[in-house]
Design an enzyme around this catalytic site. Structure first.
Site, PDB file in Angstrom:
ATOM      1  N   ASP A 214      42.047  44.527  47.293  1.00  0.00           N
ATOM      2  CA  ASP A 214      40.936  44.559  48.245  1.00  0.00           C
ATOM      3  C   ASP A 214      40.464  43.154  48.598  1.00  0.00           C
ATOM      4  O   ASP A 214      40.731  42.185  47.884  1.00  0.00           O
ATOM      5  CB  ASP A 214      39.772  45.391  47.706  1.00  0.00           C
ATOM      6  CG  ASP A 214      39.191  44.855  46.398  1.00  0.00           C
ATOM      7  OD1 ASP A 214      39.983  44.467  45.525  1.00  0.00           O
ATOM      8  OD2 ASP A 214      37.951  44.818  46.264  1.00  0.00           O
TER       9      ASP A 214
ATOM     10  N   GLU B  52      38.007  45.307  43.241  1.00  0.00           N
ATOM     11  CA  GLU B  52      37.600  44.181  42.405  1.00  0.00           C
ATOM     12  C   GLU B  52      36.372  43.497  42.989  1.00  0.00           C
ATOM     13  O   GLU B  52      35.499  43.040  42.247  1.00  0.00           O
ATOM     14  CB  GLU B  52      38.760  43.177  42.304  1.00  0.00           C
ATOM     15  CG  GLU B  52      38.547  42.048  41.286  1.00  0.00           C
ATOM     16  CD  GLU B  52      37.823  40.840  41.843  1.00  0.00           C
ATOM     17  OE1 GLU B  52      37.406  39.965  41.059  1.00  0.00           O
ATOM     18  OE2 GLU B  52      37.646  40.759  43.089  1.00  0.00           O
TER      19      GLU B  52
END
Length: 401
Positions: free
Chosen positions: A91, A153
Site C-alpha cells: 500500500d 502498513e
C-alpha cells in the site's frame, strides 16, 4: 547514530545481480496499480502471483476479513522453518492535495531517478525482490528465501498481523526478516513506537450571544492541544537518546474538527494526535498526563454547566517500537551483505517490530530515502535500485549450497 546518507550495498558475492532494466520494468507495473491504503491491493497481488507462477513458484494469500485486500507469502528454495524473509508492503499514501509534475501512477524516469507513488516507499524494494527471483531459483539455496507482501502498513501496520500470527504454525518461521523500507541501504536496528489517539470533547450548545449557557467544546479542545504541546516540551527535556533524530519522544496533533455554525457554541470537537516514543519510553505516560490535566483543569468548570460534559480519549492503533537484540542474526546478516561497520536508527515505524515480537529477528534495509516518501514527485534513484539488487545477489550467494 541517525540515518544521514545513502550507502551502497557491497555484498560478498560472485553472483551477477538481477537486471536493473527488469527491476525497472517491474516497478513500472507495480506503480501502475493504485494501491492507496483506502483501496484494494488485489490486482497487484494477482500480478505477483502470476509472475511467481511463471517461475514455477507457488504462493499463498492471507485475505482480509472483508475480502478486499490480501497479504502474499511465497517460498523459494525449500520448505519448513528457517531461511530469510524479504518483506515489503504494497500500500501507499494518497496523492490528493499534492502537486506532481508527472502522473503519480505512471513510472517516469528523469536524470537517474524513477518517479511515481510508492517508488521509494516501498515498491522499489518489491520490484528488486521480484527481479531477483530467477537468481534465487538458480542459486541452489541451502535454506529458503521467503517473500512477504503485506497491506495496510500505512494505516497502522494492520495488514501483516494475521500473516505474522501464522508463522511457525502453518507458514514457515524465518530465522531472519529483512524489511525493505527506504534506508539508503543503511542497516537499521531500531525505530520508535507510534500510538495514535482520538480525543473527543462533549460540551453544550447555546446561542453565541450567551456563551455562558453553553460549554464550548472547541475551546476545551484547544486547551488540550496546548497541554499536549507543553507535555511534549517537558518530554524533550527529560529524554535524550542520541541515536535518534530527534533524540526524544515526540507528540503531534494531525487533525481537528468541531462545531456547526459561527453563531452556535460548539457542542462537540475531536482531534487526532499521535506519540512517537523512544523504545525505552512508557507508551501510557502521555495520555495519562493529558487525562490528569483534563480532570483537574477543564472538567470541573465544564460539569458545573452540564453533567453531560465529558472528555474521552480513545486509542486508534499502535505500532510497537523495534529494537533488535545485540546478537540479532538479521542485523549480522545485513551488515555482512552491505559491508557496513555500524547500524543506525530511524524515527518512522515499520513492520519490523511486529516480526521481532513474534520471535523472528528483523532488520530494516532497503533502497531510497525516507525524505522522498509520502511527498509529491516521490522517487527512488537508479543507483539505489542497483545497490538493492547487489544486496539481494549477495543474499543468494550467502544462502546457496
Amino acid at each position: 547514530m541517525t540515518l544521514a546518507k545513502q550507502t551502497k550495498a557491497a555484498p560478498r558475492s560472485t553472483s551477477a545481480p538481477a537486471s536493473l532494466a527488469e527491476a525497472t520494468e517491474l516497478l513500472k507495473t507495480l506503480v501502475g496499480f493504485d494501491t492507496t491504503s483506502a483501496k484494494s491491493n488485489l490486482e497487484l497481488i494477482a500480478f505477483i502471483e502470476n509472475y511467481l507462477r511463471h517461475h514455477r513458484i507457488g504462493s499463498l494469500r492471507v485475505t482480509s476479513a472483508d475480502g478486499l485486500k490480501a497479504d502474499l507469502f511465497a517460498t523459494i528454495g525449500g520448505s519448513g522453518d528457517g531461511g530469510v524473509a524479504l518483506s515489503g508492503h504494497s500500500d501507499c499514501v494518497p496523492v490528493e492535495g499534492q502537486r506532481w509534475t508527472s502522473d503519480p501512477f505512471a513510472l517516469t524516469e528523469r536524470h537517474g531517478k524513477l518517479y511515481g507513488r510508492g517508488t521509494c516507499d516501498m515498491k522499489g524494494f518489491i520490484a528488486c525482490v521480484l527481479a531477483s527471483v530467477p537468481l534465487f531459483k538458480t542459486a541452489k539455496l541451502k535454506e529458503p528465501v521467503h517473500l512477504v507482501v503485506s497491506y495496510d502498513e500505512e494505516v497502522g501496520c494492520t495488514g501483516v498481523r494475521p500473516l505474522i500470527a501464522r508463522l511457525g504454525r502453518d507458514l514457515p518461521r524465518p530465522r531472519a526478516v529483512i524489511v525493505g523500507e527506504p534506508t539508503g541501504m543503511a542497516v537499521i536496528d531500531a525505530h520508535k513506537r507510534i500510538d495514535a489517539y482520538r480525543t473527543t470533547v462533549h460540551g453544550r450548545e447555546a446561542h453565541s450571544s450567551l456563551p455562558g449557557l453553553g460549554v464550548n467544546a472547541i475551546s476545551a479542545a484547544a486547551a488540550l492541544v496546548c497541554e499536549l504541546d507543553r507535555i511534549g516540551e517537558a518530554v524533550a527535556k527529560s529524554e535524550n537518546d542520541p541515536r535518534f533524530e530527534p533524540p526524544c519522544s515526540t507528540i503531534s496533533v494531525g487533525t481537528i474538527k468541531g462545531g456547526t455554525a459561527p453563531n452556535i457554541v460548539p457542542k462537540t470537537c475531536d482531534f487526532n494526535w499521535q506519540v512517537r516514543s523512544l523504545p525505552t519510553a512508557s507508551p501510557d505516560e502521555v495520555p495519562a498526563r493529558l487525562a490528569r490535566y483534563a480532570e483537574a483543569e477543564l472538567l470541573p468548570k465544564m460539569k458545573a454547566v452540564t453533567e453531560e460534559a465529558a472528555i474521552e480519549t480513545k486509542s486508534l492503533h499502535s505500532v510497537p517500537a523495534f529494537a533488535a537484540g545485540s546478537a540479532s542474526e538479521a542485523v549480522a546478516l545485513a551488515l555482512k551483505l552491505t559491508g557496513a561497520n555500524d547500524t543506525r536508527t530511524v524515527s518512522y515505524t515499520t513492520e519490523a517490530g511486529l516480526f521481532e515480537l513474534a520471535g523472528c529477528p528483523a532488520v530494516i534495509c532497503g533502497p531510497g530515502d525516507i525524505a522522498q516518501a509520502h511527498a509529491a514527485d516521490e522517487y527512488v534513484s537508479l543507483d539505489q535500485m542497483e545497490a538493492c539488487l547487489a544486496f539481494l545477489a549477495g543474499l543468494a550467494h550467502e544462502l546457496r549450497g
